[in-house]
Design a protein around this motif. Structure first.
Motif, PDB file in Angstrom:
ATOM      1  N   LEU A   4       3.569  10.218   5.356  1.00 30.60           N
ATOM      2  CA  LEU A   4       2.876  10.372   4.091  1.00 30.60           C
ATOM      3  C   LEU A   4       1.852  11.485   4.231  1.00 30.60           C
ATOM      4  O   LEU A   4       1.183  11.583   5.272  1.00 30.60           O
ATOM      5  N   ALA A  24       5.852  11.817   0.240  1.00 26.21           N
ATOM      6  CA  ALA A  24       6.531  11.068   1.295  1.00 26.21           C
ATOM      7  C   ALA A  24       7.695  11.860   1.862  1.00 26.21           C
ATOM      8  O   ALA A  24       8.361  12.612   1.144  1.00 26.21           O
ATOM      9  N   LEU A  29      10.370   6.963  -1.343  1.00 26.84           N
ATOM     10  CA  LEU A  29       9.114   6.346  -1.735  1.00 26.84           C
ATOM     11  C   LEU A  29       9.318   5.302  -2.820  1.00 26.84           C
ATOM     12  O   LEU A  29       8.602   4.308  -2.889  1.00 26.84           O
ATOM     13  N   LEU A  32       9.382   1.462  -2.016  1.00 28.29           N
ATOM     14  CA  LEU A  32       8.223   0.811  -1.406  1.00 28.29           C
ATOM     15  C   LEU A  32       7.075   0.668  -2.399  1.00 28.29           C
ATOM     16  O   LEU A  32       7.050   1.338  -3.427  1.00 28.29           O
ATOM     17  N   ILE A  34       3.184   1.460  -2.936  1.00 28.39           N
ATOM     18  CA  ILE A  34       2.251   2.476  -2.445  1.00 28.39           C
ATOM     19  C   ILE A  34       0.844   2.119  -2.888  1.00 28.39           C
ATOM     20  O   ILE A  34       0.619   1.807  -4.066  1.00 28.39           O
ATOM     21  N   CYS A  50      -2.707   0.119  -6.467  1.00 26.97           N
ATOM     22  CA  CYS A  50      -1.382  -0.064  -5.882  1.00 26.97           C
ATOM     23  C   CYS A  50      -0.351   0.002  -6.993  1.00 26.97           C
ATOM     24  O   CYS A  50      -0.617  -0.442  -8.119  1.00 26.97           O
ATOM     25  N   ASN A  53       7.300  -0.925  -6.289  1.00 28.04           N
ATOM     26  CA  ASN A  53       8.426  -0.013  -6.107  1.00 28.04           C
ATOM     27  C   ASN A  53       9.014   0.468  -7.417  1.00 28.04           C
ATOM     28  O   ASN A  53       9.440   1.606  -7.539  1.00 28.04           O
ATOM     29  N   ARG A  72       3.720   7.397 -10.320  1.00 29.14           N
ATOM     30  CA  ARG A  72       4.671   7.871  -9.319  1.00 29.14           C
ATOM     31  C   ARG A  72       5.737   8.709  -9.990  1.00 29.14           C
ATOM     32  O   ARG A  72       6.096   8.478 -11.142  1.00 29.14           O
ATOM     33  N   CYS A  96      -3.398   7.305   1.266  1.00 23.70           N
ATOM     34  CA  CYS A  96      -2.310   6.547   0.672  1.00 23.70           C
ATOM     35  C   CYS A  96      -1.567   5.834   1.799  1.00 23.70           C
ATOM     36  O   CYS A  96      -1.612   6.253   2.967  1.00 23.70           O
ATOM     37  N   ALA A  98       1.979   2.974   2.579  1.00 23.08           N
ATOM     38  CA  ALA A  98       3.221   2.383   2.085  1.00 23.08           C
ATOM     39  C   ALA A  98       3.477   1.050   2.766  1.00 23.08           C
ATOM     40  O   ALA A  98       3.126   0.866   3.948  1.00 23.08           O
ATOM     41  N   ARG A 100       6.667  -2.005   3.121  1.00 20.44           N
ATOM     42  CA  ARG A 100       8.088  -2.251   2.843  1.00 20.44           C
ATOM     43  C   ARG A 100       8.319  -3.457   1.946  1.00 20.44           C
ATOM     44  O   ARG A 100       9.206  -3.368   1.077  1.00 20.44           O
ATOM     45  N   TYR A 111      -0.133  -2.901   5.136  1.00 22.65           N
ATOM     46  CA  TYR A 111       0.535  -1.618   4.936  1.00 22.65           C
ATOM     47  C   TYR A 111       1.038  -1.076   6.271  1.00 22.65           C
ATOM     48  O   TYR A 111       0.351  -1.136   7.284  1.00 22.65           O
TER      49      TYR A 111
END
Length: 124
Positions: A4, A24, A29, A32, A34, A50, A53, A72, A96, A98, A100, A111
């Motif tokens: 990132l 990313a 990205l 996920l 973020i 936040c 996804n 995003r 930032c 990420a 999963r 994170y």
């Protein structure tokens, strides 16, 4: 390798605006969640916002609600943080990160991957 990279920080006067970007590489990205965080000297890292996804969930900390907007662009593999009405107390390094599990959390420890940070300084 999942990476990132934040950009867009700088010096801005109180009341001004900045847009931070989180680009990313090594992963999609859009799969996920973020988060954006910041850390000022002597303070703990603070969760700001936040986005999940599929952008179904967007959260903000009370300290930035109505002033910051997260978004995003999956085509560009980038998440943005639009910051307005900036205050001196917003001065910090902004990160930032990420995770999963693709749903939002404000917890730093949840994170998996972090950028190197970008400095934001709000001063006249």
């Amino acid at each position: 390798q999942l990476q990132l990279l934040e950009s867009g920080g700088g010096l801005v006067q109180p009341g001004g605006s900045l847009r931070l970007s989180c680009a990313a590489s090594g992963f999609t990205l859009g799969d996920l969640a973020i988060g954006w965080f910041r850390q000022a000297p002597g303070n703990e890292r603070e969760g700001l916002s936040c986005i999940s996804n599929r952008s179904g969930t967007i959260n903000y900390a009370d300290s930035v609600k109505s002033r910051f907007t997260i978004s995003r662009d999956n085509a560009k593999n980038t998440v943005y943080l639009q910051m307005s009405s900036l205050k001196p107390e917003d001065t910090a390094i902004y990160y930032c990160a990420a995770r999963r599990p693709p749903w939002c959390s404000s917890a730093v420890l949840l994170y998996d991957s972090w950028g190197q940070g970008t400095q934001v300084t709000v001063s006249s």
